[in-house]
Design a protein around this motif. Sequence first.
Motif, short mmCIF file in Angstrom:
data_model
loop_
_atom_site.label_atom_id
_atom_site.label_comp_id
_atom_site.label_asym_id
_atom_site.label_seq_id
_atom_site.Cartn_x
_atom_site.Cartn_y
_atom_site.Cartn_z
N ARG A 1 0.82 -1.00 0.02
CA ARG A 1 0.04 0.05 -0.10
C ARG A 1 0.95 1.03 0.01
O ARG A 1 0.49 2.46 -0.64
CB ARG A 1 -1.01 -0.06 1.17
N LYS A 2 1.97 1.17 0.54
CA LYS A 2 2.93 2.10 0.86
C LYS A 2 3.75 2.62 -0.45
O LYS A 2 4.50 3.57 -0.88
CB LYS A 2 3.81 2.28 1.92
N ASN A 3 3.86 1.63 -1.34
CA ASN A 3 4.53 1.58 -2.72
C ASN A 3 3.76 2.66 -3.58
O ASN A 3 2.58 2.79 -3.80
CB ASN A 3 4.73 0.36 -3.31
N ASN A 4 4.63 3.57 -4.04
CA ASN A 4 4.13 4.71 -4.88
C ASN A 4 3.02 5.38 -4.05
O ASN A 4 1.72 5.22 -4.50
CB ASN A 4 3.66 4.26 -6.47
N PRO A 5 3.45 6.04 -2.94
CA PRO A 5 2.39 6.58 -2.06
C PRO A 5 1.53 7.68 -2.62
O PRO A 5 0.23 7.75 -2.46
CB PRO A 5 3.17 7.40 -1.24
N GLU A 6 1.74 8.25 -4.09
CA GLU A 6 1.02 9.44 -4.46
C GLU A 6 -0.12 8.57 -5.28
O GLU A 6 -1.03 9.10 -5.88
CB GLU A 6 1.91 10.36 -5.55
N THR A 7 -0.01 7.29 -5.56
CA THR A 7 -1.14 6.41 -6.30
C THR A 7 -1.90 5.60 -5.38
O THR A 7 -1.76 5.20 -4.52
CB THR A 7 -0.16 5.17 -7.19
N LYS A 8 -3.27 5.85 -5.90
CA LYS A 8 -4.54 5.25 -4.96
C LYS A 8 -4.58 3.99 -5.09
O LYS A 8 -4.16 3.18 -6.19
CB LYS A 8 -5.66 6.02 -5.43
N LYS A 9 -4.67 3.27 -3.82
CA LYS A 9 -4.58 1.86 -3.96
C LYS A 9 -6.07 1.21 -3.50
O LYS A 9 -6.83 1.88 -2.52
CB LYS A 9 -3.65 1.16 -2.86
N ILE A 10 -6.56 0.41 -4.19
CA ILE A 10 -7.89 -0.35 -3.90
C ILE A 10 -7.70 -1.74 -3.83
O ILE A 10 -7.47 -2.46 -4.87
CB ILE A 10 -8.97 0.05 -5.00
N MET A 11 -7.91 -2.09 -2.56
CA MET A 11 -7.89 -3.53 -1.94
C MET A 11 -9.20 -4.18 -1.80
O MET A 11 -10.16 -3.47 -1.52
CB MET A 11 -7.30 -3.70 -0.84
N TYR A 12 -9.24 -5.21 -2.54
CA TYR A 12 -10.68 -6.07 -2.66
C TYR A 12 -10.33 -7.46 -2.36
O TYR A 12 -9.44 -8.07 -2.99
CB TYR A 12 -11.59 -5.70 -3.95
N THR A 13 -11.38 -8.20 -1.49
CA THR A 13 -11.43 -9.49 -1.24
C THR A 13 -12.16 -10.03 -2.44
O THR A 13 -13.43 -9.99 -2.50
CB THR A 13 -11.74 -10.05 -0.04
N LYS A 14 -11.75 -11.10 -3.20
CA LYS A 14 -12.49 -11.58 -4.30
C LYS A 14 -13.56 -12.55 -3.68
O LYS A 14 -13.55 -13.05 -2.66
CB LYS A 14 -11.91 -12.51 -5.34
N THR A 15 -14.66 -12.52 -4.38
CA THR A 15 -16.22 -13.30 -4.09
C THR A 15 -15.71 -14.78 -3.86
O THR A 15 -15.03 -15.47 -4.67
CB THR A 15 -17.13 -13.33 -4.97
N ILE A 16 -16.50 -15.33 -2.72
CA ILE A 16 -16.20 -16.65 -2.50
C ILE A 16 -17.86 -17.22 -2.62
O ILE A 16 -18.75 -16.48 -2.21
CB ILE A 16 -15.41 -16.91 -1.41
N SER A 17 -18.10 -18.55 -2.49
CA SER A 17 -19.40 -18.85 -2.64
C SER A 17 -19.94 -18.98 -1.13
O SER A 17 -18.93 -19.25 -0.07
CB SER A 17 -19.30 -20.40 -3.20
N THR A 18 -21.26 -19.28 -0.97
CA THR A 18 -21.73 -19.44 0.27
C THR A 18 -21.10 -20.61 1.21
O THR A 18 -21.06 -20.59 2.09
CB THR A 18 -23.18 -19.57 0.10
N LYS A 19 -20.92 -21.68 0.22
CA LYS A 19 -20.42 -22.81 0.94
C LYS A 19 -18.94 -22.69 1.52
O LYS A 19 -18.79 -23.13 2.64
CB LYS A 19 -20.66 -24.20 0.11
N ILE A 20 -18.22 -22.16 0.61
CA ILE A 20 -16.90 -21.77 1.23
C ILE A 20 -16.88 -20.78 2.51
O ILE A 20 -16.09 -21.14 3.21
CB ILE A 20 -16.02 -21.34 -0.04
N PHE A 21 -17.80 -19.73 2.36
CA PHE A 21 -17.83 -19.11 3.63
C PHE A 21 -18.29 -19.78 4.84
O PHE A 21 -17.83 -19.55 5.81
CB PHE A 21 -18.80 -17.89 3.16
N LYS A 22 -19.06 -20.42 4.73
CA LYS A 22 -19.74 -21.53 5.65
C LYS A 22 -18.38 -22.35 6.21
O LYS A 22 -18.20 -22.74 7.37
CB LYS A 22 -20.81 -22.32 5.32
N THR A 23 -17.74 -22.96 5.41
CA THR A 23 -16.61 -23.71 5.82
C THR A 23 -15.47 -22.63 6.72
O THR A 23 -15.02 -23.39 7.73
CB THR A 23 -15.77 -24.32 4.44
N ILE A 24 -15.42 -21.23 6.27
CA ILE A 24 -14.56 -20.58 6.96
C ILE A 24 -14.97 -20.39 8.53
O ILE A 24 -14.33 -20.49 9.53
CB ILE A 24 -14.33 -19.23 6.50
#
Length: 256
Positions: free
Chosen positions: A224-247
């Motif tokens: 996130r600190k790399n190239n501080p003048e550049t905006k960083k957008i972090m996202y968690t990719k979608t997972i299925s309901t069944k995998i979320f239940k596993t978590i």
Amino acid sequence: MTVMAIFATLTLTIVSFNYWMDPLWNFGHAHANNDVQIVTDEREQKTANQQYVPKSANTLLIGSSRSTYIHTTGFKKWDVYNYSVANLSMREYQSMMLYAFEKNSDYERVIVGVDFFKSSTREAGAPRSISNYEAKVQKPFYRAKNLLSYDVFKYSVDNFKLSSNDEIVRDRLYNRQGNAFAKKLTEEETFKQTVSKITKFEDTFYGENYEYFPQYKKIITNVRKNNPETKKIMYTKTISTKIFKTIIYKDLLNKY
């Protein structure tokens, strides 16, 4: 015709066809007969593509295999270059960003896709970078050697056949705009693969062997600190309901 003449003719044919089809993305031309491209090595293909085909995008996207299927043409206001590759380790983010900015310093933002299962010591513990690929594509005569390669010629033939038939018959194929496509599965195939993947995540990634990589936060913070003048957008990719239940079942929700 002499042996030398035959050899020269064959060599010229291979070089010309490899250039025309460009299966390693060393050049920028596109036509109807090379608009379906197989994956040989995404890291090498996309690293070489940035080395030899100048980019002017204002947005960089980096993620794992699921991010490769995000079409850059889907962004209405941003011009996006997708540097995502299969089985990406979070340890590769830094080197990939540095390389991408070296080739195009005009990026205004970076979209970084993260995967929870990649936060384990098993998946993130070993140091990884794209430095070997960077060195490889910058070697003298890199493109010339590829044009002369018979292995590359075989990739060219495969791409020609796929493009001629306009077929998407593999898990991941690309067009010349860098957008990935997957073959369509039947409902039965989808069900079987989903069950298999859930079992793999339960047993391999989220099982008793899961251990949060203690330096994960520090490494992501550095990204996130790399190239501080550049905006960083972090996202968690979608997972299925069944995998979320596993978590949840594996008592990993807090770590998630």
